[in-house]
Design an enzyme around this catalytic site. Sequence first.
Site, short mmCIF file in Angstrom:
data_model
loop_
_atom_site.label_atom_id
_atom_site.label_comp_id
_atom_site.label_asym_id
_atom_site.label_seq_id
_atom_site.Cartn_x
_atom_site.Cartn_y
_atom_site.Cartn_z
N ILE A 11 -4.24 1.45 2.70
CA ILE A 11 -3.30 0.45 3.24
C ILE A 11 -1.84 0.86 2.98
CG2 ILE A 11 -3.20 -1.14 1.27
CD1 ILE A 11 -3.44 -2.04 5.01
N SER A 33 0.73 6.83 -8.29
CA SER A 33 -0.65 6.96 -7.84
C SER A 33 -1.25 8.16 -8.56
CB SER A 33 -0.67 7.19 -6.32
OG SER A 33 -1.81 6.64 -5.73
N ARG A 34 -2.54 8.06 -8.85
CA ARG A 34 -3.15 9.18 -9.56
C ARG A 34 -3.43 10.35 -8.65
NH1 ARG A 34 -7.80 5.38 -11.46
NH2 ARG A 34 -7.68 5.23 -9.21
N LYS A 87 -3.21 -8.44 -0.67
CA LYS A 87 -4.25 -9.46 -0.75
C LYS A 87 -5.56 -8.81 -1.19
CE LYS A 87 -7.14 -8.96 1.90
NZ LYS A 87 -8.14 -7.95 2.42
N ASP A 165 -13.61 -9.47 1.52
CA ASP A 165 -12.36 -8.71 1.58
C ASP A 165 -11.70 -8.91 2.95
OD1 ASP A 165 -10.45 -6.54 0.47
OD2 ASP A 165 -11.11 -5.74 2.39
P1 NAP Z 1 -8.07 2.20 -1.36
O1 NAP Z 1 -7.51 3.15 -0.36
O2 NAP Z 1 -9.49 2.39 -1.77
O3 NAP Z 1 -7.22 2.15 -2.69
C1 NAP Z 1 -5.82 2.20 -2.75
C2 NAP Z 1 -5.39 3.03 -3.94
O4 NAP Z 1 -5.49 2.31 -5.14
C3 NAP Z 1 -6.22 4.26 -4.19
O5 NAP Z 1 -5.84 5.30 -3.34
C4 NAP Z 1 -5.99 4.55 -5.66
O6 NAP Z 1 -4.92 5.46 -5.77
C5 NAP Z 1 -5.61 3.20 -6.23
N1 NAP Z 1 -6.67 2.74 -7.11
C6 NAP Z 1 -7.98 2.62 -6.85
N2 NAP Z 1 -8.64 2.21 -7.94
C7 NAP Z 1 -7.73 2.08 -8.92
C8 NAP Z 1 -7.78 1.72 -10.29
N3 NAP Z 1 -8.95 1.38 -10.86
N4 NAP Z 1 -6.64 1.70 -10.98
C9 NAP Z 1 -5.47 2.03 -10.42
N5 NAP Z 1 -5.35 2.41 -9.13
C10 NAP Z 1 -6.46 2.43 -8.39
O7 NAP Z 1 -7.93 0.70 -0.87
P2 NAP Z 1 -7.10 0.09 0.34
O8 NAP Z 1 -7.96 0.02 1.53
O9 NAP Z 1 -5.77 0.71 0.44
O10 NAP Z 1 -6.99 -1.42 -0.19
C11 NAP Z 1 -6.17 -1.77 -1.27
C12 NAP Z 1 -5.86 -3.25 -1.17
O11 NAP Z 1 -5.25 -3.50 0.10
C13 NAP Z 1 -7.09 -4.16 -1.25
O12 NAP Z 1 -6.81 -5.29 -2.00
C14 NAP Z 1 -7.37 -4.51 0.20
O13 NAP Z 1 -7.98 -5.77 0.34
C15 NAP Z 1 -5.96 -4.51 0.77
N6 NAP Z 1 -5.93 -4.26 2.22
C16 NAP Z 1 -6.61 -3.22 2.75
C17 NAP Z 1 -6.63 -3.05 4.13
C18 NAP Z 1 -7.35 -1.91 4.79
O14 NAP Z 1 -7.45 -1.89 6.03
N7 NAP Z 1 -7.86 -0.93 4.08
C19 NAP Z 1 -5.94 -3.94 4.96
C20 NAP Z 1 -5.20 -4.95 4.37
C21 NAP Z 1 -5.21 -5.11 3.00
P3 NAP Z 1 -4.96 6.62 -6.88
O15 NAP Z 1 -6.39 7.03 -7.07
O16 NAP Z 1 -4.11 7.70 -6.27
O17 NAP Z 1 -4.35 6.03 -8.11
#
Ligand code: NAP
Length: 309
Positions: A11, A33-34, A87, A165
């Site tokens: 996101i 970010s890691r 969110k 989600d």
């Molecule tokens: P994602 O790509 O799986 O995760 C985002 C980043 O968070 C990862 O690249 C990771 O970065 C970091 N992360 C993951 N686990 C972690 C941990 N335990 N501690 C610290 N950092 C961690 O997820 P996403 O799809 O972007 O979603 C993230 C949030 O945005 C969620 O709450 C989701 O509901 C919301 N969202 C997502 C979307 C969508 O379409 N995907 C749309 C709207 C809202 P590093 O490993 O580099 O640290």
Amino acid sequence: MEIALVGIGKIAIDQHVPAISASPDWELTATVSRHGSVEGVQAYTDFDAMLEERQDIRVVSLCMPPVPRFDYAARAIRAGRHVMLEKPPGATLSECHALVDLARAFRVSLFATWHSREAEQVAAAKAWLADKRLERLSVTWKEDVRRWHPGQEWIWQPGGLGVFDPGINALSIVTEILPDPIHLTSAVLEVPQNRQAPIAASLDFHHPAGASVTAVFDWRQEGDQTWTIEAATDAGRMVLTEGGARLAIDGVEQSAPETEGLTGEYPSLYAKMARYVTAGESDVDLSPMRHVADAFTLGRRETVDPFVE
Ligand code: NAP
């Protein structure tokens, strides 16, 4: 204002970076970010180091999954930073309340964003419903988890919410557009045998005037995707489709509202955050999350086929 983006994943790259780049209010000057980074932006892997070294950055936007988010938000607030939360705003209601108290104590702005509320026709749907008597509202939120969440293990783990989600996006719209408060009366959660979180759910709500309010969420939808909210009232029927981007009233498609400045869900969120920081305000509405918590409390579990990506 300078801003740091934390958790550079799907996101952050798809929405936050473009929205910040296009905004006249914000300059992205650090990421934490890691594994991820943004070209041309100072990249940290350690959050505390960023907070310590970049005192000039007053605002952080947290884009990681919900379970680790509280810890980051609390550290940012204690370091005197304004915080914007993806969110859902946290993994539990209690930790969100704790953040509200902390933000108040440290006199910083806290914004729990609900991007779907910024979809193009949500405000028009709200305005239309405001003076009608609701008879029925039904939500159908059906999408393909393999398409939208490839390889995301966290969504299946405790606190990951499973189909809630995306479902919480629908609830964020419903709680925005309905003039009356609703509360959950029953739910069925379909949980794959090999997972901790539901792949589908159906919800029934109490409405103070006796209207039928229901929602169906399903992550097993292939082909066309459905993000629809239909409402029947004493004075006609509205259908909000494409996650709030399109609105038909009595079968007539409504034209896009005229807006000034940037449009789009995430540009709107960042414009709001700029206003909150300037005005010293916070915006934390936990009502969508309350309904999800109620569904996990009250919902009847049904075990369904294992989910294999
Ligand atoms: P994602 O790509 O799986 O995760 C985002 C980043 O968070 C990862 O690249 C990771 O970065 C970091 N992360 C993951 N686990 C972690 C941990 N335990 N501690 C610290 N950092 C961690 O997820 P996403 O799809 O972007 O979603 C993230 C949030 O945005 C969620 O709450 C989701 O509901 C919301 N969202 C997502 C979307 C969508 O379409 N995907 C749309 C709207 C809202 P590093 O490993 O580099 O640290």
